[in-house]
Each structure stands twice: as C-alpha cells, then as structure tokens.
Design a protein around this motif. Structure first.
Motif, PDB file in Angstrom:
ATOM      1  N   LEU A 119       1.216   9.635  -5.825  1.00  0.00           N
ATOM      2  CA  LEU A 119       1.427  11.061  -5.587  1.00  0.00           C
ATOM      3  C   LEU A 119       2.494  11.614  -6.520  1.00  0.00           C
ATOM      4  N   LEU A 120       3.570  10.869  -6.731  1.00  0.00           N
ATOM      5  CA  LEU A 120       4.606  11.313  -7.667  1.00  0.00           C
ATOM      6  C   LEU A 120       4.062  11.409  -9.083  1.00  0.00           C
ATOM      7  N   ALA A 121       3.200  10.454  -9.476  1.00  0.00           N
ATOM      8  CA  ALA A 121       2.642  10.459 -10.829  1.00  0.00           C
ATOM      9  C   ALA A 121       1.681  11.626 -11.030  1.00  0.00           C
ATOM     10  N   ILE A 122       0.831  11.881 -10.038  1.00  0.00           N
ATOM     11  CA  ILE A 122      -0.111  12.996 -10.142  1.00  0.00           C
ATOM     12  C   ILE A 122       0.628  14.325 -10.273  1.00  0.00           C
ATOM     13  N   ARG A 123       1.780  14.421  -9.578  1.00  0.00           N
ATOM     14  CA  ARG A 123       2.570  15.652  -9.624  1.00  0.00           C
ATOM     15  C   ARG A 123       3.811  15.483 -10.497  1.00  0.00           C
ATOM     16  N   GLY A 164       0.771  -1.229   0.000  1.00  0.00           N
ATOM     17  CA  GLY A 164       0.000   0.000   0.000  1.00  0.00           C
ATOM     18  C   GLY A 164       0.803   1.278   0.000  1.00  0.00           C
ATOM     19  N   LYS A 165       1.778   1.403   0.888  1.00  0.00           N
ATOM     20  CA  LYS A 165       2.497   2.670   1.015  1.00  0.00           C
ATOM     21  C   LYS A 165       3.341   2.993  -0.226  1.00  0.00           C
ATOM     22  N   PRO A 166       4.068   2.035  -0.810  1.00  0.00           N
ATOM     23  CA  PRO A 166       4.740   2.352  -2.068  1.00  0.00           C
ATOM     24  C   PRO A 166       3.772   2.764  -3.174  1.00  0.00           C
ATOM     25  N   ARG A 167       2.564   2.198  -3.168  1.00  0.00           N
ATOM     26  CA  ARG A 167       1.556   2.605  -4.152  1.00  0.00           C
ATOM     27  C   ARG A 167       1.159   4.057  -3.923  1.00  0.00           C
ATOM     28  N   GLN A 168       1.039   4.451  -2.658  1.00  0.00           N
ATOM     29  CA  GLN A 168       0.719   5.841  -2.345  1.00  0.00           C
ATOM     30  C   GLN A 168       1.792   6.777  -2.883  1.00  0.00           C
ATOM     31  N   ILE A 169       3.054   6.411  -2.652  1.00  0.00           N
ATOM     32  CA  ILE A 169       4.163   7.249  -3.105  1.00  0.00           C
ATOM     33  C   ILE A 169       4.127   7.384  -4.623  1.00  0.00           C
ATOM     34  N   LEU A 170       3.984   6.252  -5.314  1.00  0.00           N
ATOM     35  CA  LEU A 170       3.973   6.284  -6.778  1.00  0.00           C
ATOM     36  C   LEU A 170       2.804   7.109  -7.293  1.00  0.00           C
ATOM     37  N   ILE A 211      -3.435  13.981   1.678  1.00  0.00           N
ATOM     38  CA  ILE A 211      -2.938  14.692   0.496  1.00  0.00           C
ATOM     39  C   ILE A 211      -3.455  14.045  -0.782  1.00  0.00           C
ATOM     40  N   LEU A 212      -3.344  12.729  -0.877  1.00  0.00           N
ATOM     41  CA  LEU A 212      -3.879  12.045  -2.043  1.00  0.00           C
ATOM     42  C   LEU A 212      -5.396  12.218  -2.128  1.00  0.00           C
ATOM     43  N   GLY A 213      -6.057  12.217  -0.967  1.00  0.00           N
ATOM     44  CA  GLY A 213      -7.501  12.410  -0.971  1.00  0.00           C
ATOM     45  C   GLY A 213      -7.891  13.736  -1.601  1.00  0.00           C
ATOM     46  N   THR A 214      -7.115  14.789  -1.310  1.00  0.00           N
ATOM     47  CA  THR A 214      -7.373  16.097  -1.910  1.00  0.00           C
ATOM     48  C   THR A 214      -7.111  16.064  -3.415  1.00  0.00           C
ATOM     49  N   GLU A 215      -6.051  15.380  -3.823  1.00  0.00           N
ATOM     50  CA  GLU A 215      -5.746  15.258  -5.249  1.00  0.00           C
ATOM     51  C   GLU A 215      -6.866  14.522  -5.977  1.00  0.00           C
ATOM     52  N   VAL A 216      -7.411  13.492  -5.355  1.00  0.00           N
ATOM     53  CA  VAL A 216      -8.502  12.725  -5.963  1.00  0.00           C
ATOM     54  C   VAL A 216      -9.720  13.616  -6.183  1.00  0.00           C
ATOM     55  N   ILE A 217     -10.023  14.464  -5.206  1.00  0.00           N
ATOM     56  CA  ILE A 217     -11.153  15.377  -5.360  1.00  0.00           C
ATOM     57  C   ILE A 217     -10.940  16.275  -6.583  1.00  0.00           C
ATOM     58  N   GLY A 218      -9.708  16.793  -6.737  1.00  0.00           N
ATOM     59  CA  GLY A 218      -9.405  17.636  -7.892  1.00  0.00           C
ATOM     60  C   GLY A 218      -9.554  16.892  -9.208  1.00  0.00           C
ATOM     61  N   MET A 219      -9.090  15.643  -9.247  1.00  0.00           N
ATOM     62  CA  MET A 219      -9.206  14.835 -10.452  1.00  0.00           C
ATOM     63  C   MET A 219     -10.668  14.552 -10.790  1.00  0.00           C
ATOM     64  N   GLN A 220     -11.470  14.255  -9.776  1.00  0.00           N
ATOM     65  CA  GLN A 220     -12.885  13.983 -10.012  1.00  0.00           C
ATOM     66  C   GLN A 220     -13.609  15.229 -10.493  1.00  0.00           C
ATOM     67  N   GLU A 221     -13.237  16.391  -9.948  1.00  0.00           N
ATOM     68  CA  GLU A 221     -13.843  17.643 -10.400  1.00  0.00           C
ATOM     69  C   GLU A 221     -13.501  17.917 -11.860  1.00  0.00           C
ATOM     70  N   GLU A 222     -12.257  17.658 -12.238  1.00  0.00           N
ATOM     71  CA  GLU A 222     -11.857  17.876 -13.627  1.00  0.00           C
ATOM     72  C   GLU A 222     -12.582  16.908 -14.557  1.00  0.00           C
ATOM     73  N   ARG A 223     -12.762  15.676 -14.105  1.00  0.00           N
ATOM     74  CA  ARG A 223     -13.516  14.697 -14.899  1.00  0.00           C
ATOM     75  C   ARG A 223     -14.961  15.154 -15.083  1.00  0.00           C
ATOM     76  N   GLN A 240       8.107  17.117  -1.998  1.00  0.00           N
ATOM     77  CA  GLN A 240       8.970  17.205  -0.830  1.00  0.00           C
ATOM     78  C   GLN A 240       8.855  15.960   0.049  1.00  0.00           C
ATOM     79  N   VAL A 241       9.970  15.619   0.697  1.00  0.00           N
ATOM     80  CA  VAL A 241       9.983  14.479   1.607  1.00  0.00           C
ATOM     81  C   VAL A 241       8.908  14.649   2.681  1.00  0.00           C
ATOM     82  N   GLU A 242       8.768  15.860   3.216  1.00  0.00           N
ATOM     83  CA  GLU A 242       7.768  16.110   4.252  1.00  0.00           C
ATOM     84  C   GLU A 242       6.363  15.817   3.744  1.00  0.00           C
ATOM     85  N   THR A 243       6.105  16.133   2.482  1.00  0.00           N
ATOM     86  CA  THR A 243       4.789  15.870   1.901  1.00  0.00           C
ATOM     87  C   THR A 243       4.532  14.375   1.782  1.00  0.00           C
ATOM     88  N   LEU A 244       5.546  13.642   1.334  1.00  0.00           N
ATOM     89  CA  LEU A 244       5.407  12.192   1.220  1.00  0.00           C
ATOM     90  C   LEU A 244       5.191  11.550   2.590  1.00  0.00           C
TER      91      LEU A 244
END
Length: 255
Positions: A16-20, A8-14, A138-150, A26-30
């Motif tokens: 977030l890196l892919a979305i951005r 799970g956690k490596p999937r989260q990292i990948l 953080i990913l949850g917020t990114e998902v909201i943005g992606m869904q809004e764009e869709r 930043q390390v702190e963000t990850l």
C-alpha cells in the motif's frame, strides 16, 4: 537483497505504501487494510512493530550505504507514513510514466513511439497485480485500478500497432484476448479491423456475430452503434477501413 517481508501483514503495508509512494498513508487507512472492521486494541502498537520490521529490511538491504537511513525512505509523517519515491525506483511509477508517454504519442499521431512506450510499460508486468500479497478492501480497490490501467495500456498499444499496419501480427493476440473477454467491444473491434485488413472479411464478420451473441446472451443488449458502424463498413467493403498512414480508421469510427 529483497526488502519484501515474508509475513502477510507487513507485505500489505509495504504494498500500500509503494502504490501510494510519495503520499502520506494515514494510520487509520493502514489499520483498515490490515484488520478491516475488526481492529484490535493493540493495532497501533502492532502497526509500529511492522513499520520497524520494514525499516530493518531496508537497513539490511543497504539503504544507509547510499547516504540515507531507513527512516528517510520510510518516513513517519503527521498521522501516517510515507514511502519516499525519490529514494528508489518503483516499477509501478515507471509503468505509469510510460503509459502517459504512450498516450501522448498517440494523441500526437506518432504510433511508433506509442507502441514502443506502451510495449515497454506492459513488459514490466510479470503476472497479476499483487498476486502474492494478501489484500484487504483498500488494496483490493487499488488492484482493480492497476488492472484497469494495464488493460487501457494494452488497448492503446494494440491501436498503435493497427495504425502501424501490424494487423497480421496481432491477430493471434487479439483472438486470445477476445476469447477471455467475449463482451469487450474495443478488443472485438480491434480484432474485426485486423482481420479485415489481413484480407479475411468473413472472419471479421464472424467476430462481430460472436460478440453480438455474447452480449445478447449475457446482458440482453445489442452491440453499440460504434460496433454496428464498423460491421456495416466491413459489409460495404469500405476503403476507409484500410490500413492508414495517419489516424486509424478504427479511431475515426469510434469518435
């Protein structure tokens, strides 16, 4: 070969890196994404281990055969890491590019190109965003943005189809969307317009009443002036609602 890890956690990292992609994360963000407010003392070492695992996946997928190393694709930068978008293709970036092209085509009054671009963009989606990835804040917020764009892309594609006179073709789709989002005014307006143009003004009026009931029941408000103008135009059998050969009447009413 897939580079997506099973853990799970490596999937989260990948994810977030892919979305951005193209930007340094930043390390702190990850760390905040992985552990929230409960960051362990071993977080820095564990994060480095996850990055090594991702690079190993990239190597196994054959990135070095293309004349680059895993470190070229997943770069270490000052303070964080960066996934280099120029080294590979991403569905998300293709989607966003097609949406921009569709929006531009609508602005240039070319609904045919707009519908094509936006249809291809929406076709890249295979379900909810990151449905198989555990998401932190953080990913949850990114998902909201992606869904809004869709959702925005879908609204534009429906608008383009209305401008092209495809009202009868999209009634079923609009009914389904409105049933899922009964207080969504834009979708209801598109459904009302499509029904009116298909020779079903009484059903267009029913759609308005259903929207009004839902808004009053859930929010205690009346439909917006934009929707009330559309309602009055249908009651008056306004010829301006007929399928146009230039900008849509719905667009004009919403201005």
């Amino acid at each position: 070969m897939s580079i997506v890890p099973t853990a799970g956690k490596p999937r989260q990292i990948l994810a977030l890196l892919a979305i951005r992609a193209g930007r340094v994360v930043q390390v702190e963000t990850l760390m905040a994404e992985l552990w929230g407010n409960a960051i362990p003392r071993s977080a820095a070492t564990t994060l480095q281990t996850y990055i090594l695992q991702l690079r190993r996946k990239l190597t196994e997928a054959g990135v070095e055969q293309a004349g680059r190393s895993a470190k070229d694709v997943l770069e270490t930068c000052y303070g964080g890491y960066r996934l280099a978008p120029e080294k590979f293709s991403l569905d998300l970036q293709e989607f966003q590019q097609l949406v921009r092209q569709g929006n531009r085509s609508l602005a240039e009054n070319d609904p045919g190109k707009a519908s094509d671009h936006l249809g291809r963009a929406l076709g890249l989606w295979r379900g909810p965003a990151l449905t198989d990835v555990p998401a932190g804040e953080i990913l949850g917020t990114e998902v909201i943005g992606m869904q809004e764009e869709r959702a925005w892309a879908l609204e534009m594609r429906l608008d383009a189809d209305l401008r092209l006179g495809r009202h009868a073709e999209i009634i079923g789709e609009l009914r389904m969307l409105v049933s899922r989002q009964p207080i969504h005014e834009t979708l209801s307006a598109q459904l009302m317009t499509a029904l009116y143009r298909a020779g079903q003004p009484w059903r267009a009026l029913d759609a308005f009443q259903a929207l009004r009931h839902a808004l009053i029941s859930e929010l205690g408000v009346e439909p917006s002036p934009r929707l009330q103008r559309l309602h009055q135009a249908i009651l008056a059998n306004d010829t301006g609602l007929n399928a146009p050969s230039s900008p849509s009447a719905l667009h004009a009413l919403s201005a």
